[in-house]
Design an enzyme around this catalytic site. Structure first.
Site, PDB file in Angstrom:
ATOM      1  N   TYR A   1       8.076   8.657 -20.988  1.00  0.00           N
ATOM      2  CA  TYR A   1       7.455   9.910 -20.527  1.00  0.00           C
ATOM      3  C   TYR A   1       7.880  11.096 -21.401  1.00  0.00           C
ATOM      4  O   TYR A   1       7.052  11.904 -21.823  1.00  0.00           O
ATOM      5  CB  TYR A   1       7.856  10.128 -19.067  1.00  0.00           C
ATOM      6  CG  TYR A   1       7.281  11.344 -18.396  1.00  0.00           C
ATOM      7  CD1 TYR A   1       5.945  11.375 -17.980  1.00  0.00           C
ATOM      8  CD2 TYR A   1       8.074  12.465 -18.137  1.00  0.00           C
ATOM      9  CE1 TYR A   1       5.425  12.491 -17.332  1.00  0.00           C
ATOM     10  CE2 TYR A   1       7.569  13.575 -17.493  1.00  0.00           C
ATOM     11  CZ  TYR A   1       6.252  13.592 -17.089  1.00  0.00           C
ATOM     12  OH  TYR A   1       5.731  14.698 -16.444  1.00  0.00           O
TER      13      TYR A   1
ATOM     14  N   LYS B   1       5.541  13.490 -23.731  1.00  0.00           N
ATOM     15  CA  LYS B   1       5.466  14.933 -23.504  1.00  0.00           C
ATOM     16  C   LYS B   1       5.955  15.720 -24.723  1.00  0.00           C
ATOM     17  O   LYS B   1       5.467  16.825 -24.992  1.00  0.00           O
ATOM     18  CB  LYS B   1       6.281  15.309 -22.260  1.00  0.00           C
ATOM     19  CG  LYS B   1       5.689  14.760 -20.959  1.00  0.00           C
ATOM     20  CD  LYS B   1       4.276  15.241 -20.724  1.00  0.00           C
ATOM     21  CE  LYS B   1       3.745  14.910 -19.346  1.00  0.00           C
ATOM     22  NZ  LYS B   1       2.355  15.326 -19.148  1.00  0.00           N
TER      23      LYS B   1
ATOM     24  N   SER C   1       6.036  18.920 -20.409  1.00  0.00           N
ATOM     25  CA  SER C   1       7.117  18.881 -19.413  1.00  0.00           C
ATOM     26  C   SER C   1       8.407  19.343 -20.063  1.00  0.00           C
ATOM     27  O   SER C   1       8.610  19.156 -21.271  1.00  0.00           O
ATOM     28  CB  SER C   1       7.304  17.456 -18.896  1.00  0.00           C
ATOM     29  OG  SER C   1       8.510  17.365 -18.152  1.00  0.00           O
TER      30      SER C   1
ATOM     31  N   VAL D   1      -8.634   8.797 -18.575  1.00  0.00           N
ATOM     32  CA  VAL D   1      -8.561   9.523 -19.852  1.00  0.00           C
ATOM     33  C   VAL D   1      -8.070   8.656 -21.005  1.00  0.00           C
ATOM     34  O   VAL D   1      -8.230   9.022 -22.167  1.00  0.00           O
ATOM     35  CB  VAL D   1      -7.681  10.794 -19.747  1.00  0.00           C
ATOM     36  CG1 VAL D   1      -8.302  11.825 -18.839  1.00  0.00           C
ATOM     37  CG2 VAL D   1      -6.249  10.455 -19.339  1.00  0.00           C
TER      38      VAL D   1
ATOM     39  N   SER E   1      -7.307  15.773  -8.920  1.00  0.00           N
ATOM     40  CA  SER E   1      -7.416  15.347  -7.523  1.00  0.00           C
ATOM     41  C   SER E   1      -6.168  15.639  -6.694  1.00  0.00           C
ATOM     42  O   SER E   1      -6.225  15.628  -5.469  1.00  0.00           O
ATOM     43  CB  SER E   1      -7.709  13.841  -7.469  1.00  0.00           C
ATOM     44  OG  SER E   1      -6.840  13.143  -8.326  1.00  0.00           O
TER      45      SER E   1
ATOM     46  N   ILE F   1       8.557  20.061 -10.276  1.00  0.00           N
ATOM     47  CA  ILE F   1       7.557  20.694  -9.412  1.00  0.00           C
ATOM     48  C   ILE F   1       7.296  19.781  -8.212  1.00  0.00           C
ATOM     49  O   ILE F   1       7.234  18.556  -8.360  1.00  0.00           O
ATOM     50  CB  ILE F   1       6.233  20.897 -10.203  1.00  0.00           C
ATOM     51  CG1 ILE F   1       6.483  21.625 -11.543  1.00  0.00           C
ATOM     52  CG2 ILE F   1       5.195  21.633  -9.359  1.00  0.00           C
ATOM     53  CD1 ILE F   1       7.030  23.025 -11.463  1.00  0.00           C
TER      54      ILE F   1
HETATM   55  P1  NAP Z   1       0.424  13.620  -9.609  1.00  0.00           P
HETATM   56  O1  NAP Z   1       0.569  14.390  -8.343  1.00  0.00           O
HETATM   57  O2  NAP Z   1       0.971  12.252  -9.704  1.00  0.00           O
HETATM   58  O3  NAP Z   1      -1.140  13.603 -10.019  1.00  0.00           O
HETATM   59  C1  NAP Z   1      -1.531  12.954 -11.194  1.00  0.00           C
HETATM   60  C2  NAP Z   1      -2.993  13.230 -11.451  1.00  0.00           C
HETATM   61  O4  NAP Z   1      -3.371  12.554 -12.661  1.00  0.00           O
HETATM   62  C3  NAP Z   1      -3.901  12.677 -10.364  1.00  0.00           C
HETATM   63  O5  NAP Z   1      -5.011  13.534 -10.234  1.00  0.00           O
HETATM   64  C4  NAP Z   1      -4.338  11.325 -10.925  1.00  0.00           C
HETATM   65  O6  NAP Z   1      -5.586  10.859 -10.427  1.00  0.00           O
HETATM   66  C5  NAP Z   1      -4.460  11.687 -12.400  1.00  0.00           C
HETATM   67  N1  NAP Z   1      -4.384  10.542 -13.290  1.00  0.00           N
HETATM   68  C6  NAP Z   1      -3.412   9.607 -13.388  1.00  0.00           C
HETATM   69  N2  NAP Z   1      -3.712   8.696 -14.335  1.00  0.00           N
HETATM   70  C7  NAP Z   1      -4.905   9.078 -14.860  1.00  0.00           C
HETATM   71  C8  NAP Z   1      -5.760   8.539 -15.862  1.00  0.00           C
HETATM   72  N3  NAP Z   1      -5.458   7.419 -16.548  1.00  0.00           N
HETATM   73  N4  NAP Z   1      -6.921   9.194 -16.138  1.00  0.00           N
HETATM   74  C9  NAP Z   1      -7.252  10.312 -15.462  1.00  0.00           C
HETATM   75  N5  NAP Z   1      -6.493  10.858 -14.494  1.00  0.00           N
HETATM   76  C10 NAP Z   1      -5.343  10.239 -14.199  1.00  0.00           C
HETATM   77  O7  NAP Z   1       1.084  14.402 -10.836  1.00  0.00           O
HETATM   78  P2  NAP Z   1       1.555  15.931 -10.959  1.00  0.00           P
HETATM   79  O8  NAP Z   1       2.968  16.000 -10.575  1.00  0.00           O
HETATM   80  O9  NAP Z   1       0.559  16.836 -10.357  1.00  0.00           O
HETATM   81  O10 NAP Z   1       1.525  16.072 -12.561  1.00  0.00           O
HETATM   82  C11 NAP Z   1       0.428  16.632 -13.243  1.00  0.00           C
HETATM   83  C12 NAP Z   1       0.832  16.819 -14.707  1.00  0.00           C
HETATM   84  O11 NAP Z   1       1.986  17.654 -14.783  1.00  0.00           O
HETATM   85  C13 NAP Z   1       1.203  15.505 -15.388  1.00  0.00           C
HETATM   86  O12 NAP Z   1       0.799  15.534 -16.740  1.00  0.00           O
HETATM   87  C14 NAP Z   1       2.712  15.516 -15.314  1.00  0.00           C
HETATM   88  O13 NAP Z   1       3.283  14.728 -16.321  1.00  0.00           O
HETATM   89  C15 NAP Z   1       2.999  16.988 -15.496  1.00  0.00           C
HETATM   90  N6  NAP Z   1       4.301  17.420 -15.004  1.00  0.00           N
HETATM   91  C16 NAP Z   1       4.638  17.238 -13.683  1.00  0.00           C
HETATM   92  C17 NAP Z   1       5.893  17.673 -13.259  1.00  0.00           C
HETATM   93  C18 NAP Z   1       6.343  17.546 -11.839  1.00  0.00           C
HETATM   94  O14 NAP Z   1       7.520  17.804 -11.570  1.00  0.00           O
HETATM   95  N7  NAP Z   1       5.496  17.154 -10.901  1.00  0.00           N
HETATM   96  C19 NAP Z   1       6.770  18.262 -14.172  1.00  0.00           C
HETATM   97  C20 NAP Z   1       6.384  18.411 -15.485  1.00  0.00           C
HETATM   98  C21 NAP Z   1       5.138  17.996 -15.892  1.00  0.00           C
HETATM   99  P3  NAP Z   1      -5.662   9.998  -9.026  1.00  0.00           P
HETATM  100  O15 NAP Z   1      -5.406  10.972  -7.905  1.00  0.00           O
HETATM  101  O16 NAP Z   1      -7.058   9.457  -8.990  1.00  0.00           O
HETATM  102  O17 NAP Z   1      -4.614   8.938  -9.117  1.00  0.00           O
END
Ligand code: NAP
Length: 253
Positions: free
Chosen positions: A161, A165, A148, A70, A20, A194
């Site tokens: 976290y 990861k 990550s 999930v 989303s 990111i």
């Molecule tokens: P984000 O913008 O916070 O989005 C998180 C997404 O996960 C949203 O779609 C949320 O749904 C969903 N979500 C959260 N809890 C959930 C659950 N229990 N069951 C199903 N869906 C759930 O995060 P993002 O930055 O895009 O990160 C996406 C992935 O990349 C994550 O695994 C994160 O750890 C990883 N990551 C991110 C970064 C970064 O810098 N941003 C770096 C390394 C890794 P809702 O919209 O309904 O809340």
């Protein structure tokens, strides 16, 4: 019982958890661009999820959104039985859903540790198990886990976290070995910092500190992560399994 979904659609389906917002949204849009029917899940934001579906459809693609926590094992099993097993031609699973609950080790509550492990690690385990049952029958599949850079190098205030990861990398490598005989590849993408909602909460000082520490001197984009996932999900990556691809501007080489 309805027979509406008794024959799987021919179009290969990509399931993206947490599609989303942020990285998952970009992955969903990119896989739809590449010809997959995309099933994206969300937990709390139906409006954002339906917006992604509408954008994909407006661009000529196919997508559906599903509410699915999930970390809820029963709900995930039910979802796979109802929406995937006999109804969709499951080709790709992207375990992207993730949360943070940052805090220093000595102040971290048990529930903050457990919740992050439950969503980021256990959620990926449950979805991978259910997808593997289906992909094993069709003897093909691609699973991509979004880890990550902090799972590789650690990070102060992210014991929960970074543990989740790092463990996701173990899950990736073990599943790759176990599922290779069925022609299912399992890889991880390890993004650095990111631009998404997850990092929007960082103070300017912290953000500047991170940017200074990144050799390419900027944060990455969700699209840059999505293109890497799309590559691993494609035929071009057929001989790649058990690998971790960093998308981190050189933070960890
Ligand atoms: P984000 O913008 O916070 O989005 C998180 C997404 O996960 C949203 O779609 C949320 O749904 C969903 N979500 C959260 N809890 C959930 C659950 N229990 N069951 C199903 N869906 C759930 O995060 P993002 O930055 O895009 O990160 C996406 C992935 O990349 C994550 O695994 C994160 O750890 C990883 N990551 C991110 C970064 C970064 O810098 N941003 C770096 C390394 C890794 P809702 O919209 O309904 O809340």
């Amino acid at each position: 019982m309805s027979t509406e979904h008794s024959t799987p659609t021919a179009t290969p389906t990509a399931l993206v958890t947490g599609g989303s917002r942020g990285i998952g949204r970009a992955i969903a849009q990119t896989l739809a661009r590449d010809g997959f029917q995309v099933f994206l899940t969300y937990v709390s934001r139906p409006t954002e999820a339906e917006q992604v579906v509408a954008e994909i459809k407006a661009a000529g693609g196919q997508a559906r959104a599903f509410a699915l926590d999930v970390s809820d094992s029963a709900a995930v099993s039910d979802f796979f039985a109802r929406e995937i097993k006999d109804s969709a031609n499951l080709a790709v699973l992207v375990n992207n859903a993730g949360i943070t609950k940052d805090g220093f080790l000595v102040r971290m509550k048990d529930e903050d540790f457990d919740q992050v492990i439950n969503v980021n690690l256990r959620g990926a385990f449950i979805c991978t198990r259910e997808a593997a049952k289906i992909m094993s029958k069709s003897r093909k599949g691609r699973i991509v886990n979004i880890s990550s850079v902090v799972g590789q190098i650690g990070n102060a205030s992210q014991v929960n976290y970074s543990s989740a990861k790092a463990a996701l990398l173990g899950l990736t490598k073990s599943c790759a070995k176990e599922l290779a005989a069925r022609q299912i590849t399992v890889n991880a993408v390890a993004p650095g910092f990111i631009e998404t909602d997850m990092t929007a909460i960082l103070s300017d000082d912290v953000r500047k500190g991170y940017e200074d520490s990144i050799p390419l001197k900027r944060m990455g984009t969700a699209q840059e992560v999505a293109e890497t996932v799309a590559f691993l999900a494609s035929d071009k990556a057929a001989y790649i399994t058990g690998q971790v691809l960093g998308v981190n501007g050189g933070m960890y080489c």
